[in-house]
Design a protein around this motif. Sequence first.
Motif, PDB file in Angstrom:
ATOM      1  N   VAL A   3      15.542  21.262  84.312  1.00  0.00           N
ATOM      2  CA  VAL A   3      17.004  21.334  84.315  1.00  0.00           C
ATOM      3  C   VAL A   3      17.426  22.606  85.038  1.00  0.00           C
ATOM      4  N   LEU A   4      18.245  22.440  86.066  1.00  0.00           N
ATOM      5  CA  LEU A   4      18.760  23.584  86.815  1.00  0.00           C
ATOM      6  C   LEU A   4      20.197  23.857  86.382  1.00  0.00           C
ATOM      7  N   GLU A   5      20.494  25.101  86.062  1.00  0.00           N
ATOM      8  CA  GLU A   5      21.855  25.469  85.636  1.00  0.00           C
ATOM      9  C   GLU A   5      22.271  26.730  86.384  1.00  0.00           C
ATOM     10  N   ARG A   6      23.470  26.672  86.981  1.00  0.00           N
ATOM     11  CA  ARG A   6      23.926  27.824  87.765  1.00  0.00           C
ATOM     12  C   ARG A   6      24.498  28.934  86.875  1.00  0.00           C
ATOM     13  N   ALA A   7      25.015  28.529  85.694  1.00  0.00           N
ATOM     14  CA  ALA A   7      25.608  29.523  84.797  1.00  0.00           C
ATOM     15  C   ALA A   7      24.523  30.186  83.950  1.00  0.00           C
ATOM     16  N   ALA A   8      24.918  31.245  83.249  1.00  0.00           N
ATOM     17  CA  ALA A   8      23.946  32.004  82.460  1.00  0.00           C
ATOM     18  C   ALA A   8      23.502  31.247  81.215  1.00  0.00           C
ATOM     19  N   GLY A   9      24.406  30.424  80.652  1.00  0.00           N
ATOM     20  CA  GLY A   9      24.075  29.753  79.398  1.00  0.00           C
ATOM     21  C   GLY A   9      23.971  28.253  79.539  1.00  0.00           C
ATOM     22  N   LEU A  10      23.615  27.599  78.436  1.00  0.00           N
ATOM     23  CA  LEU A  10      23.514  26.144  78.403  1.00  0.00           C
ATOM     24  C   LEU A  10      24.778  25.552  77.798  1.00  0.00           C
ATOM     25  N   GLY A  11      24.991  24.237  78.036  1.00  0.00           N
ATOM     26  CA  GLY A  11      26.079  23.530  77.382  1.00  0.00           C
ATOM     27  C   GLY A  11      27.435  23.741  78.015  1.00  0.00           C
TER      28      GLY A  11
END
Length: 41
Positions: A30-38
């Motif tokens: 899972v790639l996420e650009r923001a610092a956190g999840l959700g």
Amino acid sequence: MKEPVVIVGAGLSGLRAASLLQSKGISCRVLERAAGLGAGF
Ligand SMILES: Cc1cc2nc3c(=O)[nH]c(=O)nc-3n(C[C@H](O)[C@H](O)[C@H](O)COP(=O)(O)OP(=O)(O)OC[C@H]3O[C@@H](n4cnc5c(N)ncnc54)[C@H](O)[C@@H]3O)c2cc1C
């Protein structure tokens, strides 16, 4: 040849998709650009 599964975005949809895949024994990244999840939640 199996292709690697990559999910872009760790919002509700991305995390749910990752959970479903994992429950079927399919690994994914899972790639996420923001610092956190959700996302915002
Ligand atoms: C102000 C507001 C309040 C809300 N309140 C509620 C509520 O109270 N209850 C409710 O049920 N729903 C609420 N919603 C709706 C809820 O946010 C969405 O239905 C839900 O978050 C959609 O999930 P999603 O995974 O499709 O998208 P998102 O939650 O938006 O997740 C997308 C993710 O992908 C990431 N991303 C985007 N582009 C990239 C990229 N190029 N590379 C890597 N990562 C990327 C983002 O950072 C984000 O984390 C609200 C929405 C808003 C805007």
